[in-house]
Design a protein around this motif. Structure first.
Motif, PDB file in Angstrom:
ATOM      1  N   VAL A 270       9.253  40.988  74.878  1.00 38.59           N
ATOM      2  CA  VAL A 270       8.796  39.910  75.751  1.00 38.59           C
ATOM      3  C   VAL A 270       9.943  38.937  76.026  1.00 38.59           C
ATOM      4  CG1 VAL A 270       7.245  37.927  75.937  1.00 38.59           C
ATOM      5  CG2 VAL A 270       6.403  40.069  74.971  1.00 38.59           C
ATOM      6  N   GLY A 271      10.727  38.666  74.989  1.00 41.25           N
ATOM      7  CA  GLY A 271      11.855  37.746  75.149  1.00 41.25           C
ATOM      8  C   GLY A 271      12.864  38.240  76.158  1.00 41.25           C
ATOM      9  N   ALA A 272      13.193  39.535  76.102  1.00 41.05           N
ATOM     10  CA  ALA A 272      14.187  40.105  77.020  1.00 41.05           C
ATOM     11  C   ALA A 272      13.678  40.088  78.458  1.00 41.05           C
ATOM     12  CB  ALA A 272      14.521  41.537  76.593  1.00 41.05           C
ATOM     13  N   SER A 273      12.414  40.428  78.659  1.00 41.44           N
ATOM     14  CA  SER A 273      11.856  40.403  80.016  1.00 41.44           C
ATOM     15  C   SER A 273      11.769  38.978  80.547  1.00 41.44           C
ATOM     16  CB  SER A 273      10.473  41.058  80.036  1.00 41.44           C
ATOM     17  OG  SER A 273       9.563  40.357  79.216  1.00 41.44           O
ATOM     18  N   HIS A 274      11.537  38.035  79.642  1.00 42.29           N
ATOM     19  CA  HIS A 274      11.471  36.630  80.047  1.00 42.29           C
ATOM     20  C   HIS A 274      12.828  36.134  80.526  1.00 42.29           C
ATOM     21  CE1 HIS A 274      10.906  32.227  79.533  1.00 42.29           C
ATOM     22  NE2 HIS A 274       9.700  32.521  79.960  1.00 42.29           N
ATOM     23  N   VAL A 275      13.905  36.634  79.906  1.00 44.16           N
ATOM     24  CA  VAL A 275      15.256  36.269  80.328  1.00 44.16           C
ATOM     25  C   VAL A 275      15.497  36.709  81.775  1.00 44.16           C
ATOM     26  CG1 VAL A 275      17.713  36.751  79.985  1.00 44.16           C
ATOM     27  CG2 VAL A 275      16.251  36.249  78.012  1.00 44.16           C
ATOM     28  N   ILE A 276      15.048  37.919  82.105  1.00 45.87           N
ATOM     29  CA  ILE A 276      15.207  38.422  83.474  1.00 45.87           C
ATOM     30  C   ILE A 276      14.413  37.547  84.450  1.00 45.87           C
ATOM     31  CG2 ILE A 276      14.849  40.390  85.020  1.00 45.87           C
ATOM     32  CD1 ILE A 276      15.021  42.216  82.563  1.00 45.87           C
ATOM     33  N   CYS A 277      13.191  37.222  84.082  1.00 47.57           N
ATOM     34  CA  CYS A 277      12.346  36.372  84.942  1.00 47.57           C
ATOM     35  C   CYS A 277      12.989  35.011  85.173  1.00 47.57           C
ATOM     36  CB  CYS A 277      10.964  36.198  84.313  1.00 47.57           C
ATOM     37  SG  CYS A 277       9.963  37.695  84.272  1.00 47.57           S
ATOM     38  N   ASP A 278      13.526  34.424  84.100  1.00 48.50           N
ATOM     39  CA  ASP A 278      14.177  33.114  84.230  1.00 48.50           C
ATOM     40  C   ASP A 278      15.382  33.192  85.160  1.00 48.50           C
ATOM     41  OD1 ASP A 278      12.405  31.753  82.683  1.00 48.50           O
ATOM     42  OD2 ASP A 278      13.642  31.741  80.867  1.00 48.50           O
ATOM     43  N   ARG A 279      16.159  34.277  85.040  1.00 48.45           N
ATOM     44  CA  ARG A 279      17.347  34.432  85.873  1.00 48.45           C
ATOM     45  C   ARG A 279      16.968  34.528  87.357  1.00 48.45           C
ATOM     46  NH1 ARG A 279      19.511  38.525  83.366  1.00 48.45           N
ATOM     47  NH2 ARG A 279      18.828  40.173  84.790  1.00 48.45           N
ATOM     48  N   ILE A 280      15.936  35.303  87.658  1.00 46.99           N
ATOM     49  CA  ILE A 280      15.480  35.451  89.047  1.00 46.99           C
ATOM     50  C   ILE A 280      14.937  34.119  89.568  1.00 46.99           C
ATOM     51  CG2 ILE A 280      13.817  36.572  90.560  1.00 46.99           C
ATOM     52  CD1 ILE A 280      13.914  38.997  88.667  1.00 46.99           C
ATOM     53  N   GLU A 281      14.121  33.466  88.752  1.00 45.37           N
ATOM     54  CA  GLU A 281      13.501  32.201  89.172  1.00 45.37           C
ATOM     55  C   GLU A 281      14.552  31.130  89.420  1.00 45.37           C
ATOM     56  OE1 GLU A 281       9.960  29.133  87.701  1.00 45.37           O
ATOM     57  OE2 GLU A 281      10.367  31.002  86.608  1.00 45.37           O
ATOM     58  N   ASP A 282      15.547  31.038  88.530  1.00 47.55           N
ATOM     59  CA  ASP A 282      16.620  30.048  88.707  1.00 47.55           C
ATOM     60  C   ASP A 282      17.411  30.314  89.986  1.00 47.55           C
ATOM     61  OD1 ASP A 282      15.874  28.824  86.380  1.00 47.55           O
ATOM     62  OD2 ASP A 282      17.427  29.758  85.134  1.00 47.55           O
ATOM     63  N   ALA A 283      17.664  31.593  90.278  1.00 48.78           N
ATOM     64  CA  ALA A 283      18.416  31.945  91.491  1.00 48.78           C
ATOM     65  C   ALA A 283      17.628  31.575  92.745  1.00 48.78           C
ATOM     66  CB  ALA A 283      18.731  33.435  91.487  1.00 48.78           C
ATOM     67  N   LEU A 284      16.323  31.825  92.734  1.00 49.52           N
ATOM     68  CA  LEU A 284      15.490  31.484  93.884  1.00 49.52           C
ATOM     69  C   LEU A 284      15.435  29.974  94.085  1.00 49.52           C
ATOM     70  CD1 LEU A 284      12.550  34.015  93.358  1.00 49.52           C
ATOM     71  CD2 LEU A 284      14.140  33.981  95.298  1.00 49.52           C
ATOM     72  N   LYS A 285      15.301  29.229  93.004  1.00 50.77           N
ATOM     73  CA  LYS A 285      15.233  27.771  93.099  1.00 50.77           C
ATOM     74  C   LYS A 285      16.563  27.179  93.559  1.00 50.77           C
ATOM     75  CE  LYS A 285      11.515  26.958  89.765  1.00 50.77           C
ATOM     76  NZ  LYS A 285      11.131  26.342  88.464  1.00 50.77           N
ATOM     77  N   ALA A 286      17.658  27.846  93.205  1.00 48.65           N
ATOM     78  CA  ALA A 286      18.971  27.352  93.624  1.00 48.65           C
ATOM     79  C   ALA A 286      19.193  27.541  95.124  1.00 48.65           C
ATOM     80  CB  ALA A 286      20.067  28.070  92.834  1.00 48.65           C
ATOM     81  N   GLU A 287      18.605  28.588  95.680  1.00 47.67           N
ATOM     82  CA  GLU A 287      18.815  28.914  97.090  1.00 47.67           C
ATOM     83  C   GLU A 287      17.737  28.363  98.012  1.00 47.67           C
ATOM     84  OE1 GLU A 287      21.376  30.478  98.506  1.00 47.67           O
ATOM     85  OE2 GLU A 287      22.417  30.634  96.584  1.00 47.67           O
ATOM     86  N   LEU A 288      16.523  28.211  97.489  1.00 47.25           N
ATOM     87  CA  LEU A 288      15.388  27.786  98.314  1.00 47.25           C
ATOM     88  C   LEU A 288      14.787  26.500  97.754  1.00 47.25           C
ATOM     89  CD1 LEU A 288      13.684  31.296  98.534  1.00 47.25           C
ATOM     90  CD2 LEU A 288      15.111  30.235 100.281  1.00 47.25           C
ATOM     91  N   PRO A 289      14.784  25.410  98.520  1.00 48.03           N
ATOM     92  CA  PRO A 289      14.217  24.152  98.027  1.00 48.03           C
ATOM     93  C   PRO A 289      12.699  24.228  97.900  1.00 48.03           C
ATOM     94  CG  PRO A 289      14.794  23.964 100.346  1.00 48.03           C
ATOM     95  CD  PRO A 289      15.313  25.292  99.891  1.00 48.03           C
ATOM     96  N   SER A 290      12.159  23.529  96.914  1.00 51.90           N
ATOM     97  CA  SER A 290      10.705  23.421  96.713  1.00 51.90           C
ATOM     98  C   SER A 290      10.034  24.789  96.626  1.00 51.90           C
ATOM     99  CB  SER A 290      10.060  22.596  97.837  1.00 51.90           C
ATOM    100  OG  SER A 290      10.589  21.303  97.872  1.00 51.90           O
ATOM    101  N   VAL A 291      10.644  25.715  95.891  1.00 50.17           N
ATOM    102  CA  VAL A 291      10.054  27.040  95.745  1.00 50.17           C
ATOM    103  C   VAL A 291       9.200  27.101  94.481  1.00 50.17           C
ATOM    104  CG1 VAL A 291      11.952  28.063  94.409  1.00 50.17           C
ATOM    105  CG2 VAL A 291      10.574  29.512  95.918  1.00 50.17           C
ATOM    106  N   ARG A 292       8.104  27.840  94.546  1.00 49.88           N
ATOM    107  CA  ARG A 292       7.226  28.060  93.396  1.00 49.88           C
ATOM    108  C   ARG A 292       7.155  29.562  93.166  1.00 49.88           C
ATOM    109  NH1 ARG A 292       7.895  23.404  94.434  1.00 49.88           N
ATOM    110  NH2 ARG A 292       6.387  21.689  94.423  1.00 49.88           N
ATOM    111  N   VAL A 293       7.551  30.016  91.970  1.00 50.97           N
ATOM    112  CA  VAL A 293       7.681  31.454  91.715  1.00 50.97           C
ATOM    113  C   VAL A 293       6.692  31.894  90.637  1.00 50.97           C
ATOM    114  CG1 VAL A 293       9.262  33.319  91.101  1.00 50.97           C
ATOM    115  CG2 VAL A 293      10.137  31.278  92.269  1.00 50.97           C
ATOM    116  N   THR A 294       5.968  32.986  90.923  1.00 48.83           N
ATOM    117  CA  THR A 294       5.073  33.610  89.949  1.00 48.83           C
ATOM    118  C   THR A 294       5.469  35.077  89.808  1.00 48.83           C
ATOM    119  OG1 THR A 294       3.234  32.148  90.573  1.00 48.83           O
ATOM    120  CG2 THR A 294       2.685  34.160  89.361  1.00 48.83           C
ATOM    121  N   ILE A 295       5.800  35.501  88.573  1.00 48.92           N
ATOM    122  CA  ILE A 295       6.247  36.872  88.336  1.00 48.92           C
ATOM    123  C   ILE A 295       5.293  37.541  87.355  1.00 48.92           C
ATOM    124  CG2 ILE A 295       8.153  38.337  87.595  1.00 48.92           C
ATOM    125  CD1 ILE A 295      10.048  35.984  88.124  1.00 48.92           C
ATOM    126  N   HIS A 296       4.777  38.688  87.749  1.00 51.22           N
ATOM    127  CA  HIS A 296       3.888  39.478  86.888  1.00 51.22           C
ATOM    128  C   HIS A 296       4.685  40.646  86.322  1.00 51.22           C
ATOM    129  CE1 HIS A 296       0.228  41.241  85.339  1.00 51.22           C
ATOM    130  NE2 HIS A 296       0.467  42.374  85.990  1.00 51.22           N
TER     131      HIS A 296
END
Length: 315
Positions: A270-296
């Motif tokens: 779970v920890g390793a998959s969470h790292v991937i999710c955080d990396r994707i979410e941070d990249a999206l937030k850096a490029e797109l203002p006011s973004v809300r991300v949900t990853i299943h």
């Protein structure tokens, strides 16, 4: 480091909020100034076309007040009753503006009918046109400011207000040219005829404003170019995952909501998959203002692509 970036993001959002709110407030002031000028132009000339122009400015005043209110509400943080925020409040302002535009058009057509029944010559037309010209110049500059800032800050209320004012500018220029023709030729029929054209033009604009706002209220997805940009950002930052599928987006005012399924190896922690999710979410937030991300996150038996496929992470 992360805490500092979060603080900077909060400060940036607060600055954007102040900028949009200040523009919305000054839009009310400008609307009153323009209304006063156009009302004076109509009073001096008695022109039905200038009356229609002034009547549309009344709509601008009401719409600017509604936009100011909606922007204040839309910037409120999420609460227990509105856990996804108040972003859609601006769409209600835009819908109201569209309805008011239609009402103004009907009032203009009523005045045209009365004018045709009892035509009257224009009084002091050049003086009235000069005053109306000043109002039009002010409107043109302010519409440009609102549209430019509204698009940059993803504010539907500012964009709708700016587009409406720009339509007012176009009709004012048409009225200006037409009335000059009426003065030079003596064809008084041009005055009410121009008012009819103004009414039909703002009816079309009202329909457009209402339609655009309804798209927002119906959770419209981002456009194709933005969708592909989101895909590229996810693809560039999903190292360690096996696949991404079911990407969905929706727009709510300034906010863009993104959700998708991320397929990982079933044995991944779970920890390793969470790292991937955080990396994707941070990249999206850096490029797109006011973004809300949900990853299943899903195990590899939920993958849609054939096993061993590595070229494209999207199914």
């Amino acid at each position: 480091m992360a805490e500092a970036e979060n603080t900077m993001a909060i400060a940036a959002r607060a600055a954007a909020k102040r900028k949009v709110a200040n523009l919305a407030f000054w839009s009310i002031v400008v609307a009153f100034v323009v209304l006063a000028l156009k009302a004076a132009a109509w009073y001096v000339t008695g022109s039905v076309a200038l009356y229609s122009d002034a009547l549309e400015s009344i709509v601008n005043v009401i719409a600017s007040i509604a936009a100011f209110w909606a922007i204040q509400v839309s910037h409120k943080p999420a609460d227990q009753d509105h856990p996804f925020g108040h972003h859609k409040a601006e769409y209600f302002s835009a819908v109201l503006e569209g309805v008011l535009i239609v009402l103004a058009a009907l009032l203009i057509l009523n005045e045209v009918w009365r004018s045709w029944q009892a035509p009257a010559p224009l009084e002091q037309p050049w003086k009235g046109l000069a005053v109306n010209g000043v109002a039009t110049a002010i409107n043109a500059f302010w519409a440009w400011v609102l549209i430019r800032t509204g698009r940059a800050e993803k504010s539907p209320a500012l964009v709708a207000d700016g587009n409406h004012i720009m339509t007012d500018v176009v009709t004012s220029v048409g009225v200006f040219g037409g009335l000059i023709g009426a003065i030079l030729t003596g064809w008084q029929i041009l005055d009410p005829a121009l008012a009819v054209i103004v009414a039909l033009n703002i009816l079309w604009q009202g329909w457009h404003v209402i339609g655009s706002s309804m798209n927002g209220l119906m959770d419209r997805a981002v456009d194709t170019a933005e969708h592909m940009r989101i895909r590229d950002i996810i693809s560039a930052n999903c190292k360690g995952a096996m696949e991404v599928h079911d990407l969905k987006t929706r727009i709510a005012g300034r906010a863009t909501f993104i959700e998708f399924h991320l397929v990982v190896d079933a044995d991944m922690s779970v920890g390793a998959s969470h790292v991937i999710c955080d990396r994707i979410e941070d990249a999206l937030k850096a490029e797109l203002p006011s973004v809300r991300v949900t990853i299943h996150v899903e195990p590899d038996d939920e993958a849609k692509l054939p096993k061993g496929t590595t070229a494209v992470p999207f199914a």
